[in-house]
Motif scaffolding. Sequence first.
Motif, PDB file in Angstrom:
ATOM      1  N   VAL A   1       6.529   2.328   0.381  1.00  0.00           N
ATOM      2  CA  VAL A   1       5.259   2.154   1.113  1.00  0.00           C
ATOM      3  C   VAL A   1       5.223   3.107   2.304  1.00  0.00           C
ATOM      4  CG1 VAL A   1       4.013   0.569   2.635  1.00  0.00           C
ATOM      5  CG2 VAL A   1       4.799  -0.224   0.396  1.00  0.00           C
TER       6      VAL A   1
ATOM      7  N   LEU B   1      -2.136   7.972   2.975  1.00  0.00           N
ATOM      8  CA  LEU B   1      -3.213   7.094   2.539  1.00  0.00           C
ATOM      9  C   LEU B   1      -4.208   6.827   3.648  1.00  0.00           C
ATOM     10  CD1 LEU B   1      -1.242   4.402   0.534  1.00  0.00           C
ATOM     11  CD2 LEU B   1      -2.743   6.136  -0.396  1.00  0.00           C
TER      12      LEU B   1
ATOM     13  N   PHE C   1       4.157  -3.784  -6.407  1.00  0.00           N
ATOM     14  CA  PHE C   1       3.801  -3.977  -4.997  1.00  0.00           C
ATOM     15  C   PHE C   1       3.168  -2.718  -4.385  1.00  0.00           C
ATOM     16  CE2 PHE C   1       6.724  -7.539  -5.555  1.00  0.00           C
ATOM     17  CZ  PHE C   1       5.955  -8.554  -5.000  1.00  0.00           C
ATOM     18  N   LEU C   2       3.583  -1.576  -4.892  1.00  0.00           N
ATOM     19  CA  LEU C   2       2.968  -0.339  -4.408  1.00  0.00           C
ATOM     20  C   LEU C   2       1.497  -0.282  -4.813  1.00  0.00           C
ATOM     21  CD1 LEU C   2       4.361   1.834  -2.751  1.00  0.00           C
ATOM     22  CD2 LEU C   2       4.561   3.210  -4.812  1.00  0.00           C
TER      23      LEU C   2
ATOM     24  N   PHE D   1       3.041  -6.995   5.346  1.00  0.00           N
ATOM     25  CA  PHE D   1       3.118  -6.673   3.918  1.00  0.00           C
ATOM     26  C   PHE D   1       4.495  -7.000   3.372  1.00  0.00           C
ATOM     27  CE2 PHE D   1       3.659  -3.890   0.224  1.00  0.00           C
ATOM     28  CZ  PHE D   1       2.556  -4.275  -0.505  1.00  0.00           C
TER      29      PHE D   1
ATOM     30  N   ARG E   1      -3.753  -5.269   5.885  1.00  0.00           N
ATOM     31  CA  ARG E   1      -4.887  -4.332   5.784  1.00  0.00           C
ATOM     32  C   ARG E   1      -5.045  -3.532   7.070  1.00  0.00           C
ATOM     33  NH1 ARG E   1      -7.965  -9.002   3.365  1.00  0.00           N
ATOM     34  NH2 ARG E   1      -7.838  -8.679   1.113  1.00  0.00           N
TER      35      ARG E   1
ATOM     36  N   ASP F   1      -7.382  -3.333   0.133  1.00  0.00           N
ATOM     37  CA  ASP F   1      -8.780  -3.523   0.533  1.00  0.00           C
ATOM     38  C   ASP F   1      -9.656  -4.024  -0.602  1.00  0.00           C
ATOM     39  OD1 ASP F   1      -8.643  -2.783   3.277  1.00  0.00           O
ATOM     40  OD2 ASP F   1      -8.340  -0.718   2.629  1.00  0.00           O
TER      41      ASP F   1
ATOM     42  N   GLU G   1       4.561   6.825   1.510  1.00  0.00           N
ATOM     43  CA  GLU G   1       3.218   7.293   1.171  1.00  0.00           C
ATOM     44  C   GLU G   1       2.155   6.803   2.145  1.00  0.00           C
ATOM     45  OE1 GLU G   1       0.913   4.622  -1.981  1.00  0.00           O
ATOM     46  OE2 GLU G   1       2.451   5.893  -2.829  1.00  0.00           O
TER      47      GLU G   1
ATOM     48  N   ARG H   1      -9.996  -9.253  -3.050  1.00  0.00           N
ATOM     49  CA  ARG H   1     -10.938 -10.107  -2.318  1.00  0.00           C
ATOM     50  C   ARG H   1     -10.580 -11.579  -2.407  1.00  0.00           C
ATOM     51  NH1 ARG H   1     -12.378  -7.070   1.143  1.00  0.00           N
ATOM     52  NH2 ARG H   1     -13.332  -5.128   0.506  1.00  0.00           N
TER      53      ARG H   1
ATOM     54  N   TYR I   1      -0.319  -2.577  -2.609  1.00  0.00           N
ATOM     55  CA  TYR I   1      -0.509  -2.005  -1.270  1.00  0.00           C
ATOM     56  C   TYR I   1      -1.705  -1.056  -1.250  1.00  0.00           C
ATOM     57  CZ  TYR I   1       0.552   0.416   3.090  1.00  0.00           C
ATOM     58  OH  TYR I   1       0.469   0.951   4.354  1.00  0.00           O
ATOM     59  N   ARG I   2      -1.778  -0.221  -2.303  1.00  0.00           N
ATOM     60  CA  ARG I   2      -2.880   0.746  -2.365  1.00  0.00           C
ATOM     61  C   ARG I   2      -4.229   0.052  -2.531  1.00  0.00           C
ATOM     62  NH1 ARG I   2       0.310   4.124  -6.850  1.00  0.00           N
ATOM     63  NH2 ARG I   2       1.731   5.286  -5.515  1.00  0.00           N
TER      64      ARG I   2
ATOM     65  N   VAL J   1      10.920  -1.505  -1.687  1.00  0.00           N
ATOM     66  CA  VAL J   1       9.450  -1.425  -1.743  1.00  0.00           C
ATOM     67  C   VAL J   1       8.916  -0.826  -0.448  1.00  0.00           C
ATOM     68  CG1 VAL J   1       7.314  -2.775  -1.802  1.00  0.00           C
ATOM     69  CG2 VAL J   1       9.196  -3.359  -3.339  1.00  0.00           C
ATOM     70  N   MET J   2       9.432  -1.300   0.685  1.00  0.00           N
ATOM     71  CA  MET J   2       8.894  -0.835   1.964  1.00  0.00           C
ATOM     72  C   MET J   2       9.209   0.637   2.216  1.00  0.00           C
ATOM     73  SD  MET J   2       7.196  -3.374   2.724  1.00  0.00           S
ATOM     74  CE  MET J   2       6.469  -2.663   4.199  1.00  0.00           C
TER      75      MET J   2
ATOM     76  N   PRO K   1      -9.722   2.719   1.982  1.00  0.00           N
ATOM     77  CA  PRO K   1     -11.179   2.736   1.848  1.00  0.00           C
ATOM     78  C   PRO K   1     -11.876   2.143   3.061  1.00  0.00           C
ATOM     79  CG  PRO K   1     -10.167   2.022  -0.191  1.00  0.00           C
ATOM     80  CD  PRO K   1      -9.066   2.135   0.817  1.00  0.00           C
ATOM     81  N   ARG K   2     -11.259   1.116   3.620  1.00  0.00           N
ATOM     82  CA  ARG K   2     -11.873   0.493   4.795  1.00  0.00           C
ATOM     83  C   ARG K   2     -11.895   1.465   5.977  1.00  0.00           C
ATOM     84  NH1 ARG K   2     -10.710  -5.500   7.003  1.00  0.00           N
ATOM     85  NH2 ARG K   2     -11.649  -5.910   5.008  1.00  0.00           N
TER      86      ARG K   2
END
Lengths: 106, 197
Positions: A34, A41, B60-61, B27, B20, B68, A37, B71, B64-65, A30-31, A44-45
């Motif tokens: 991550v 990325l 999980f990907l 993560f 985040r 944010d 990509e 909540r 991750y995306r 998974v990492m 949004p924050r």
Amino acid sequence: MFDEPVDPEVGRLVADATARRFVPGFADRVMERVAAEAPELVSPRQFLRLAAGVALAALLLGSYCLAGRTDDQSALEALLGLHGTQAEASTYDLDPMAILTGSEIR
Amino acid sequence: MHDLRADGQCEDDQLLDRARAGDQDAFRMLVERYEGPVAATVIGMLGPGGDADDVGQEVFLRFYRALDDFRGDAALKTYLTRIAINLSLNAIKRRNRWLGRFVSRDREADEAPLVEPAMDGARDHEARDTTALVRRGLRSLRPEHRAVVVLRMIEGHSTRETAEILDLPQGTVMSRLKRATDALRETLRPLMEGHDV
């Protein structure tokens, strides 16, 4: 609401027979994805922070420009940092023959 | 230094905040913490193998995306389970499309005999295995019924939680569970009666 109980015998067999882990190294896989990509990325924050910074800078610059506005400047000209201009008609004494023949304008 | 609970474990909220902020170690801790429930859901839906692993990674990907956007309105486990179920159902649809006109256990569940006859020695050997028989029973269920079984029997969610995850009325969850249980009971009868399979 009444919670219908699970058939205990079937439930036990199903629960006992189901694997609860992926093949070892799952978190590594998974990492890797991550990390692959992550550089592409912008979260949004992060985008909101950047946009807020740009908006604030634009506001400050606009305020600064407006504060220095002169009488002959419109608000738009002041915001854009342009000096006032006055359009004056230019008159040329044109010789109709010169236009037709392409000779110089007097 | 990050806050730690008395038992040495970071709270999910703390790990989420760190993730985040770009902390990939945080993560990773979340991945390790929730691998179990996601694996149980995905493997329950798809069976063990490469497909399940791929879907698990994708869960999980996606998370991750969407870090944010999460909540905390739902528990993280519930949130991940919902993604896992949806991606598993998509994978089953893809699998069925690939199989096309060939045998699709998912699509032909209603018509196919619940326990397929042994085809050869290897299959016969497999059929004796309790795990293999349970997997076969799960495979024989319609995907939407299988999802209810996975959430109720494997994950231990309540009817209400299952209804929320699947976005279904509780009555539908209960009726699907009843039909799925009847089918599984039929498949697993030899095990429950103590006979050789």
